[in-house]
Design an enzyme around this catalytic site. Sequence first.
Site, PDB file in Angstrom:
ATOM      1  N   GLU A  52      27.059  64.631  54.788  1.00 41.63           N
ATOM      2  CA  GLU A  52      27.242  64.152  56.159  1.00 41.63           C
ATOM      3  C   GLU A  52      26.632  62.766  56.350  1.00 41.63           C
ATOM      4  O   GLU A  52      25.513  62.493  55.902  1.00 41.63           O
ATOM      5  CB  GLU A  52      26.582  65.130  57.140  1.00 41.63           C
ATOM      6  CG  GLU A  52      26.782  64.728  58.589  1.00 41.63           C
ATOM      7  CD  GLU A  52      25.995  65.591  59.559  1.00 41.63           C
ATOM      8  OE1 GLU A  52      26.554  65.938  60.616  1.00 41.63           O
ATOM      9  OE2 GLU A  52      24.820  65.913  59.275  1.00 41.63           O
ATOM     10  N   LYS A 143      32.305  64.354  64.974  1.00 40.95           N
ATOM     11  CA  LYS A 143      31.529  65.567  65.267  1.00 40.95           C
ATOM     12  C   LYS A 143      31.568  65.895  66.761  1.00 40.95           C
ATOM     13  O   LYS A 143      31.238  65.051  67.598  1.00 40.95           O
ATOM     14  CB  LYS A 143      30.101  65.366  64.786  1.00 40.95           C
ATOM     15  CG  LYS A 143      29.242  66.615  64.753  1.00 40.95           C
ATOM     16  CD  LYS A 143      27.902  66.292  64.105  1.00 40.95           C
ATOM     17  CE  LYS A 143      27.039  67.514  63.886  1.00 40.95           C
ATOM     18  NZ  LYS A 143      25.771  67.168  63.202  1.00 40.95           N
ATOM     19  N   CYS A 177      28.315  69.597  59.424  1.00 40.46           N
ATOM     20  CA  CYS A 177      27.001  70.168  59.681  1.00 40.46           C
ATOM     21  C   CYS A 177      27.054  71.377  60.619  1.00 40.46           C
ATOM     22  O   CYS A 177      27.759  72.347  60.350  1.00 40.46           O
ATOM     23  CB  CYS A 177      26.101  69.050  60.211  1.00 40.46           C
ATOM     24  SG  CYS A 177      24.333  69.375  60.200  1.00 40.46           S
TER      25      CYS A 177
END
Length: 326
Positions: A52, A143, A177
């Site tokens: 990430e 994200k 994540c």
Amino acid sequence: MTAVTAPDKDLLTLGLAQITPVWLNRDATLAKIADYVSQAADQDCDLVGFGEALAPGYPFWLDRTDGARFNSDIQKEIHARYLDEGVSIERGDLEPLCKLAKERQIAIYLGVMERPQDRGGHSLYCTLVYIDKQGQIGSVHRKLMPTYEERLCWAAGDGHGLRTHALGEFTVGGLNCWENWMPLARASLYAQGEDLHFSCWPGGSHNTVDLPGFIAKESRSYVMSVCGLMRLQDIPADVPHRDLIMGQDTRGFLANGGTCLMGPDGQWVIEPIIGEERLAVATIDHKLVRRERQNFDPAGHYSRPDVTRLTVDRTRQSTLVIKDQA
């Protein structure tokens, strides 16, 4: 005459690259990533994945420098450096990797800290980019919700990148994540046929001990979890406030890895790799997916769309809609 055996179309070779960034240096980190892409291609990998926000690096300073202090000159100075090193896809920062993917016929999943022009160019997003074997960017997933202190430097994304991609017999999708904990985000990929799930992490074995097995059993898919690695000694000398970030323990880990690969039966293919920079390679078999879907398929015969359904908005969010007069 020697018989030539045709390759098994059900097989796919994966490269899991657990590497450290050249922290807060976009160009040097992208060059290092390119080297690992080539290494994976040399081992006949069909897909190679990275951690990430690997380029230019995860914002480890936030919980080491009082990152929540408002109007702090220290936070402003570090953030300005981070912004300068952000990845701009519109500018062409990923074009060398796209060219390499096409030349070597390898797909890439890469976590970047993106500085997109379509949101004004001064906010940062934790973004997962998929580049296919033809060198085309297939998805740019920002994200959905930065985790905890990440919200001090990353903006919230949107659903535009919640997409899957055909790769051989497999259908691959990915999340950043802690998005992997979000059941509806996972379900949106399952419903698009995902049977190889990619999750990228900044690094930390605590993240990949339990979750890959849960996702594998829930989805009956392979789960490819790729982590970054970061030691305090890896912080470059030119990073603003380096001594403050490092503190007293100059030899410890900020992220100790945890890269792993789980089969759709919940069994390890590659157990978590801790504390070492490494390219791990494994070949997976789609037949195992089909075996495990026999008694459970969450988006297929075990779903009830007449009772529960999911709506996904894949519009790329923007604050501006321009209507010019013809």
